[in-house]
Design a protein around this motif. Structure first.
Motif, PDB file in Angstrom:
ATOM      1  N   GLY A  18       0.818  -1.213   0.000  1.00 29.99           N
ATOM      2  CA  GLY A  18       0.000   0.000   0.000  1.00 29.99           C
ATOM      3  C   GLY A  18       0.850   1.260   0.000  1.00 29.99           C
ATOM      4  O   GLY A  18       2.069   1.207   0.232  1.00 29.99           O
ATOM      5  N   PRO A  19       0.232   2.427  -0.260  1.00 27.46           N
ATOM      6  CA  PRO A  19       0.971   3.683  -0.149  1.00 27.46           C
ATOM      7  C   PRO A  19       1.470   3.847   1.289  1.00 27.46           C
ATOM      8  O   PRO A  19       0.827   3.408   2.239  1.00 27.46           O
ATOM      9  N   VAL A  20       2.629   4.473   1.428  1.00 26.12           N
ATOM     10  CA  VAL A  20       3.298   4.548   2.730  1.00 26.12           C
ATOM     11  C   VAL A  20       2.903   5.824   3.463  1.00 26.12           C
ATOM     12  O   VAL A  20       2.835   6.905   2.872  1.00 26.12           O
ATOM     13  N   MET A  21       2.643   5.678   4.769  1.00 30.56           N
ATOM     14  CA  MET A  21       2.390   6.833   5.615  1.00 30.56           C
ATOM     15  C   MET A  21       3.299   6.773   6.829  1.00 30.56           C
ATOM     16  O   MET A  21       3.308   5.783   7.555  1.00 30.56           O
ATOM     17  N   LEU A  22       4.062   7.832   7.046  1.00 35.19           N
ATOM     18  CA  LEU A  22       4.950   7.947   8.193  1.00 35.19           C
ATOM     19  C   LEU A  22       4.309   8.881   9.210  1.00 35.19           C
ATOM     20  O   LEU A  22       3.961  10.019   8.881  1.00 35.19           O
ATOM     21  N   LEU A  23       4.143   8.413  10.453  1.00 38.49           N
ATOM     22  CA  LEU A  23       3.544   9.207  11.519  1.00 38.49           C
ATOM     23  C   LEU A  23       4.619   9.573  12.539  1.00 38.49           C
ATOM     24  O   LEU A  23       5.274   8.680  13.101  1.00 38.49           O
ATOM     25  N   LEU A  24       4.804  10.865  12.786  1.00 41.83           N
ATOM     26  CA  LEU A  24       5.863  11.351  13.664  1.00 41.83           C
ATOM     27  C   LEU A  24       5.253  12.047  14.879  1.00 41.83           C
ATOM     28  O   LEU A  24       4.564  13.064  14.747  1.00 41.83           O
ATOM     29  N   ARG A  84       6.843   3.790  -4.069  1.00 40.45           N
ATOM     30  CA  ARG A  84       5.422   4.054  -3.867  1.00 40.45           C
ATOM     31  C   ARG A  84       5.211   5.445  -3.259  1.00 40.45           C
ATOM     32  O   ARG A  84       6.108   6.050  -2.687  1.00 40.45           O
ATOM     33  N   GLU A  85       3.987   5.929  -3.379  1.00 41.27           N
ATOM     34  CA  GLU A  85       3.631   7.251  -2.860  1.00 41.27           C
ATOM     35  C   GLU A  85       3.790   7.297  -1.343  1.00 41.27           C
ATOM     36  O   GLU A  85       3.437   6.350  -0.642  1.00 41.27           O
ATOM     37  N   VAL A  86       4.326   8.414  -0.838  1.00 45.49           N
ATOM     38  CA  VAL A  86       4.586   8.557   0.588  1.00 45.49           C
ATOM     39  C   VAL A  86       3.912   9.812   1.133  1.00 45.49           C
ATOM     40  O   VAL A  86       3.985  10.891   0.535  1.00 45.49           O
ATOM     41  N   ALA A  87       3.249   9.663   2.281  1.00 47.01           N
ATOM     42  CA  ALA A  87       2.702  10.793   3.023  1.00 47.01           C
ATOM     43  C   ALA A  87       3.380  10.813   4.386  1.00 47.01           C
ATOM     44  O   ALA A  87       3.568   9.768   5.011  1.00 47.01           O
ATOM     45  N   VAL A  88       3.750  12.013   4.854  1.00 47.92           N
ATOM     46  CA  VAL A  88       4.363  12.172   6.167  1.00 47.92           C
ATOM     47  C   VAL A  88       3.466  13.069   7.003  1.00 47.92           C
ATOM     48  O   VAL A  88       3.102  14.178   6.573  1.00 47.92           O
ATOM     49  N   VAL A  89       3.103  12.591   8.191  1.00 45.62           N
ATOM     50  CA  VAL A  89       2.222  13.315   9.098  1.00 45.62           C
ATOM     51  C   VAL A  89       2.970  13.514  10.411  1.00 45.62           C
ATOM     52  O   VAL A  89       3.468  12.549  10.996  1.00 45.62           O
ATOM     53  N   GLY A  90       3.062  14.758  10.877  1.00 48.04           N
ATOM     54  CA  GLY A  90       3.776  15.006  12.114  1.00 48.04           C
ATOM     55  C   GLY A  90       3.006  15.921  13.044  1.00 48.04           C
ATOM     56  O   GLY A  90       2.264  16.803  12.598  1.00 48.04           O
ATOM     57  N   PHE A  91       3.216  15.703  14.345  1.00 51.34           N
ATOM     58  CA  PHE A  91       2.602  16.547  15.367  1.00 51.34           C
ATOM     59  C   PHE A  91       3.685  17.261  16.162  1.00 51.34           C
ATOM     60  O   PHE A  91       4.634  16.634  16.630  1.00 51.34           O
ATOM     61  N   SER A  92       3.548  18.585  16.322  1.00 54.67           N
ATOM     62  CA  SER A  92       4.442  19.402  17.131  1.00 54.67           C
ATOM     63  C   SER A  92       5.890  19.242  16.650  1.00 54.67           C
ATOM     64  O   SER A  92       6.190  19.592  15.515  1.00 54.67           O
ATOM     65  N   TYR A  93       6.801  18.707  17.484  1.00 58.54           N
ATOM     66  CA  TYR A  93       8.175  18.513  17.004  1.00 58.54           C
ATOM     67  C   TYR A  93       8.184  17.585  15.792  1.00 58.54           C
ATOM     68  O   TYR A  93       8.946  17.791  14.840  1.00 58.54           O
ATOM     69  N   GLY A  94       7.319  16.579  15.800  1.00 56.13           N
ATOM     70  CA  GLY A  94       7.214  15.692  14.647  1.00 56.13           C
ATOM     71  C   GLY A  94       6.756  16.414  13.393  1.00 56.13           C
ATOM     72  O   GLY A  94       7.128  16.044  12.276  1.00 56.13           O
ATOM     73  N   ALA A  95       5.961  17.482  13.555  1.00 59.07           N
ATOM     74  CA  ALA A  95       5.524  18.276  12.408  1.00 59.07           C
ATOM     75  C   ALA A  95       6.691  19.055  11.816  1.00 59.07           C
ATOM     76  O   ALA A  95       6.791  19.228  10.595  1.00 59.07           O
ATOM     77  N   GLN A  96       7.581  19.536  12.676  1.00 59.90           N
ATOM     78  CA  GLN A  96       8.785  20.206  12.177  1.00 59.90           C
ATOM     79  C   GLN A  96       9.640  19.227  11.377  1.00 59.90           C
ATOM     80  O   GLN A  96      10.144  19.570  10.297  1.00 59.90           O
ATOM     81  N   LEU A  97       9.791  18.022  11.898  1.00 61.63           N
ATOM     82  CA  LEU A  97      10.544  17.002  11.167  1.00 61.63           C
ATOM     83  C   LEU A  97       9.871  16.676   9.833  1.00 61.63           C
ATOM     84  O   LEU A  97      10.548  16.469   8.823  1.00 61.63           O
ATOM     85  N   ALA A  98       8.538  16.639   9.831  1.00 62.97           N
ATOM     86  CA  ALA A  98       7.813  16.348   8.593  1.00 62.97           C
ATOM     87  C   ALA A  98       8.074  17.416   7.538  1.00 62.97           C
ATOM     88  O   ALA A  98       8.294  17.110   6.360  1.00 62.97           O
ATOM     89  N   LEU A  99       8.053  18.683   7.952  1.00 64.64           N
ATOM     90  CA  LEU A  99       8.340  19.771   7.012  1.00 64.64           C
ATOM     91  C   LEU A  99       9.766  19.674   6.481  1.00 64.64           C
ATOM     92  O   LEU A  99      10.012  19.864   5.278  1.00 64.64           O
ATOM     93  N   ALA A 100      10.711  19.383   7.376  1.00 65.77           N
ATOM     94  CA  ALA A 100      12.108  19.272   6.959  1.00 65.77           C
ATOM     95  C   ALA A 100      12.313  18.078   6.028  1.00 65.77           C
ATOM     96  O   ALA A 100      13.053  18.164   5.038  1.00 65.77           O
ATOM     97  N   LEU A 101      11.660  16.962   6.332  1.00 65.45           N
ATOM     98  CA  LEU A 101      11.784  15.775   5.497  1.00 65.45           C
ATOM     99  C   LEU A 101      11.191  16.008   4.115  1.00 65.45           C
ATOM    100  O   LEU A 101      11.784  15.629   3.092  1.00 65.45           O
ATOM    101  N   ALA A 102      10.029  16.637   4.062  1.00 70.91           N
ATOM    102  CA  ALA A 102       9.369  16.889   2.773  1.00 70.91           C
ATOM    103  C   ALA A 102      10.191  17.809   1.887  1.00 70.91           C
ATOM    104  O   ALA A 102      10.312  17.592   0.676  1.00 70.91           O
ATOM    105  N   THR A 103      10.769  18.846   2.478  1.00 74.62           N
ATOM    106  CA  THR A 103      11.509  19.827   1.671  1.00 74.62           C
ATOM    107  C   THR A 103      12.914  19.360   1.317  1.00 74.62           C
ATOM    108  O   THR A 103      13.451  19.754   0.277  1.00 74.62           O
ATOM    109  N   SER A 104      13.509  18.514   2.156  1.00 69.55           N
ATOM    110  CA  SER A 104      14.854  18.015   1.840  1.00 69.55           C
ATOM    111  C   SER A 104      14.814  16.779   0.942  1.00 69.55           C
ATOM    112  O   SER A 104      15.807  16.447   0.296  1.00 69.55           O
TER     113      SER A 104
END
Length: 256
Positions: A18-24, A84-104
């Motif tokens: 399935g498509p991958v989802m990373l939860l941070l 495969r398609e990847v979605a990254v979902v982060g909360f608080s500090y995990g959201a900062q990591l998600a933004l950094a991961l998506a842009t890098s």
């Protein structure tokens, strides 16, 4: 299923193809905070939920820097995505990591969801870290941990998970993560991110956080921004059903 990839403990649930989802998760909690979301998401997605360094089952993994952690997370996701398609979902500090991961790694992350990401300076940051360092021993006391859990919207049946996490979390790692959280600013390449983005926060969040998310939306006009009335810092735990429904609607607009 449980695994150790890039030294981090993580769970993987859902169809392997399935498509991958990373939860941070955020600082002071663990992968367990996504319990309600995983129960729904695993029907369609290959859901990967790691414990970040110093947290819960990854308590023995020292925190070095956000930049190194982002690269560890990229390796973790690539090991499962295989194109495969990847979605990254982060909360608080995990959201900062998600933004950094998506842009890098824009070639890897097709969707990014940042919940309660702080991207602006907060007043009295140094004093706040000193207070956290001094109060850390209290966090290991059940009565104090229950008060903290309530303020973070942790449901009663997850309080033991919260207590286990805070008891195992080294003070040095907590302080280091909070320092990284305070120092985070919007990635310079955010405006060029080619994927889809959803930015969420409660309207009871601190004002600098909400202003920062509005600035992110202005920098990337295609991004969706929703400030939720009456909600605080903890949407996935405070309003789990609403959050999961909103997430799925973003990932598949045809379900709206």
């Amino acid at each position: 299923m449980e695994a150790h990839v890039a030294e981090l403990w993580s769970t993987q649930e859902g169809p392997p193809d399935g498509p991958v989802m990373l939860l941070l998760h955020g600082a002071g909690v663990g992968a367990w905070m996504w319990r309600d979301q995983v129960a729904v998401l695993r029907e369609r997605y290959r859901v990967i939920a790691p414990d970040l360094p110093g947290h819960d089952h990854s308590a023995g993994v020292p925190f070095t820097s956000s930049a190194e952690l982002v690269e560890d997370l990229a390796r973790l996701v690539r090991a499962h995505a295989r194109g495969r398609e990847v979605a990254v979902v982060g909360f608080s500090y995990g959201a900062q990591l998600a933004l950094a991961l998506a842009t890098s790694h824009p070639d890897l992350v097709r969707h990014v969801v940042a919940v309660s990401a702080l991207t602006a300076a907060m007043p009295l940051e140094a004093a706040s870290r000193a207070l956290v360092r001094a109060a850390a021993p209290l966090g290991r006391q059940r009565w104090f941990a229950r008060l903290q859990a309530r303020s973070m919207f942790v449901p009663d049946d997850l309080v033991d998970d919260y207590l286990r996490t805070v008891r195992a979390l080294p003070t040095r790692d907590l302080v280091a993560v909070l320092a990284a959280n305070a120092a985070f600013r919007a990635p310079q390449t955010w405006s060029a991110y080619p994927g889809r983005a959803l930015l969420l926060a409660g309207d009871r969040e601190v004002k600098p956080l909400v202003r920062g998310l509005r600035a992110l939306q202005e920098q990337l006009p295609g991004a969706e921004l929703e400030i939720v009335p009456g909600a605080g810092h903890g949407l996935p735990l405070e309003r789990p059903t609403w959050f999961t429904t909103r997430l799925l609607a973003f990932l598949d607009p045809t379900t709206r």
